[in-house]
Design a protein around this motif. Structure first.
Motif, mmCIF file in Angstrom:
data_model
loop_
_atom_site.group_PDB
_atom_site.id
_atom_site.type_symbol
_atom_site.label_atom_id
_atom_site.label_comp_id
_atom_site.label_asym_id
_atom_site.label_seq_id
_atom_site.Cartn_x
_atom_site.Cartn_y
_atom_site.Cartn_z
ATOM 1 N N SER A 10 0.815 -1.217 0.000
ATOM 2 C CA SER A 10 0.000 0.000 0.000
ATOM 3 C C SER A 10 0.846 1.263 0.000
ATOM 4 N N ALA A 11 0.294 2.291 -0.607
ATOM 5 C CA ALA A 11 0.870 3.629 -0.546
ATOM 6 C C ALA A 11 -0.245 4.597 -0.185
ATOM 7 N N ALA A 111 -8.664 2.764 1.874
ATOM 8 C CA ALA A 111 -7.805 2.072 0.909
ATOM 9 C C ALA A 111 -7.661 2.806 -0.415
ATOM 10 N N GLY A 112 -8.755 3.311 -0.971
ATOM 11 C CA GLY A 112 -8.676 3.985 -2.266
ATOM 12 C C GLY A 112 -8.018 3.112 -3.321
ATOM 13 N N ALA A 113 -6.985 3.616 -3.974
ATOM 14 C CA ALA A 113 -6.311 2.893 -5.054
ATOM 15 C C ALA A 113 -5.663 1.603 -4.587
ATOM 16 N N ASN A 114 -5.413 1.466 -3.295
ATOM 17 C CA ASN A 114 -4.804 0.239 -2.790
ATOM 18 C C ASN A 114 -5.713 -0.977 -2.927
ATOM 19 N N ALA A 115 -6.978 -0.749 -3.260
ATOM 20 C CA ALA A 115 -7.928 -1.858 -3.386
ATOM 21 C C ALA A 115 -7.806 -2.601 -4.710
ATOM 22 N N VAL A 116 -6.882 -2.211 -5.587
ATOM 23 C CA VAL A 116 -6.651 -2.944 -6.840
ATOM 24 C C VAL A 116 -6.389 -4.409 -6.505
ATOM 25 N N GLN A 136 2.064 -6.928 2.955
ATOM 26 C CA GLN A 136 1.255 -6.598 4.124
ATOM 27 C C GLN A 136 -0.190 -6.864 3.725
ATOM 28 N N LEU A 137 -1.145 -6.422 4.519
ATOM 29 C CA LEU A 137 -2.547 -6.712 4.205
ATOM 30 C C LEU A 137 -3.388 -5.449 4.104
ATOM 31 N N GLU A 138 -2.777 -4.349 3.633
ATOM 32 C CA GLU A 138 -3.555 -3.155 3.295
ATOM 33 C C GLU A 138 -3.968 -3.180 1.824
ATOM 34 N N ARG A 139 -3.674 -4.284 1.137
ATOM 35 C CA ARG A 139 -4.235 -4.570 -0.172
ATOM 36 C C ARG A 139 -5.096 -5.824 -0.024
ATOM 37 N N PRO A 140 -5.977 -6.112 -0.984
ATOM 38 C CA PRO A 140 -6.882 -7.258 -0.819
ATOM 39 C C PRO A 140 -6.127 -8.567 -0.574
ATOM 40 N N VAL A 141 -6.642 -9.373 0.342
ATOM 41 C CA VAL A 141 -5.966 -10.612 0.718
ATOM 42 C C VAL A 141 -5.746 -11.509 -0.498
#
Length: 301
Positions: A10-11, A111-116, A136-141
């Protein structure tokens, strides 16, 4: 040139408010300062690893907005290969952070764009060319698992910081982790054991090497169902604990990627995290390699 460390994560743009004490539900208080700065667990870990001397590629997504442009520029300025940073129709992710005067923090992430939820071809190529994949887990598992499986298939060591702790597919994540890096709260949530040592023992029967960070008490290591090592943390006066765990993770992997032993890598990570908490901010507070080496020399003198 292939990156020794690929960070798939994530960013965010951090929006940080400093307050005297933690805000209670329904309470309105006055803050003493406000600042914005680069953040997100993925970006933070990439910065920590790069400043510690690793060759780092960051794989993530930002929006086509001011925050996204600032994060892209920041990564390049840090010497991180951000050519794989995707542009999303969603806004750049943000983290709203309150920091109390005693250095504790509370964070809300959007999350915003991190949800890709998919890997690109360039993501796959970068992961396959790395020595370590850090997630890490700030993007979809689901996409994190995809990246870890891809890494495993190409002989790349996988490093998981399971934050936030997931409520699904935990066993898959653990089984794909060559190194599992957790704080004591995450260790308890994943294992069901409140005692950090017991949690490390339990988790290391499923994952590979388990590192449980204990804040000012240092860290311990679990391997094959046993606690095999501990490392102390330097005593410091904390100003802001934001980013300390990400600093620990990035420096640990940077040292390992350079061929250091696990114990010396843990010592470097603990020294770096201690430096981080003496400064305000997340990525902004992370030390350079020279600072870490100086701190290590001081600890041993």
């Amino acid at each position: 040139m292939a990156s020794s460390v690929a960070v798939f994560g994530s960013a965010n743009m951090d929006l940080v408010v400093r307050v005297a004490s933690a805000v209670r539900p329904g309470e309105t208080v006055s803050g003493s300062s406000f600042a914005t700065g680069p953040g997100g667990k993925g970006l933070n870990q990439a910065v920590a690893a790069a400043r510690a001397g690793a060759n780092v590629c960051f794989l993530g997504a930002v929006g086509a907005d001011e925050f996204g442009g600032r994060l892209r520029d920041f990564l390049f300025a840090e010497g991180i290969d951000a050519s794989g940073l995707a542009s999303s129709a969603e806004p750049t992710g943000i983290a709203a952070i309150t920091v109390t005067d005693d250095g504790e923090n509370a964070i809300v992430v959007v999350a915003g764009a991190n949800a890709v939820d998919r890997m690109s071809d360039s993501d796959r190529a970068a992961v396959a060319g790395a020595g370590y994949l850090v997630v890490q887990l700030e993007r979809p598992v689901a996409v994190v698992i995809e990246a870890m499986r891809w890494a495993r298939g190409h002989g790349v060591a996988t490093v998981l910081t399971p934050a936030p702790v997931p409520d699904a597919r935990i066993d898959e994540l653990l089984s794909l982790s060559d190194i599992l890096l957790v704080n004591q709260h995450e260790a308890a949530a994943l294992s069901g054991d409140a005692d950090a040592a017991d949690a490390a023992r339990a988790l290391s029967r499923v994952a590979g090497t388990v590192v449980v960070t204990l804040g000012a008490a240092g860290a311990l290591v679990g391997q094959d169902g046993e606690v095999t090592a501990t490392v102390a943390a330097p005593a410091v006066a904390a100003v802001d604990t934001t980013g300390a765990g990400d600093t620990f993770a990035g420096v640990l992997i940077a040292w390992l990627a350079a061929g250091a032993t696990l114990h010396s890598s843990l010592e470097a990570a603990a020294a770096a995290a201690a430096l981080t908490v003496t400064r305000a901010g997340a990525a902004a507070s992370m030390p350079q390699r020279a600072d870490i080496l100086t701190a290590l020399q001081g600890d041993r003198s």
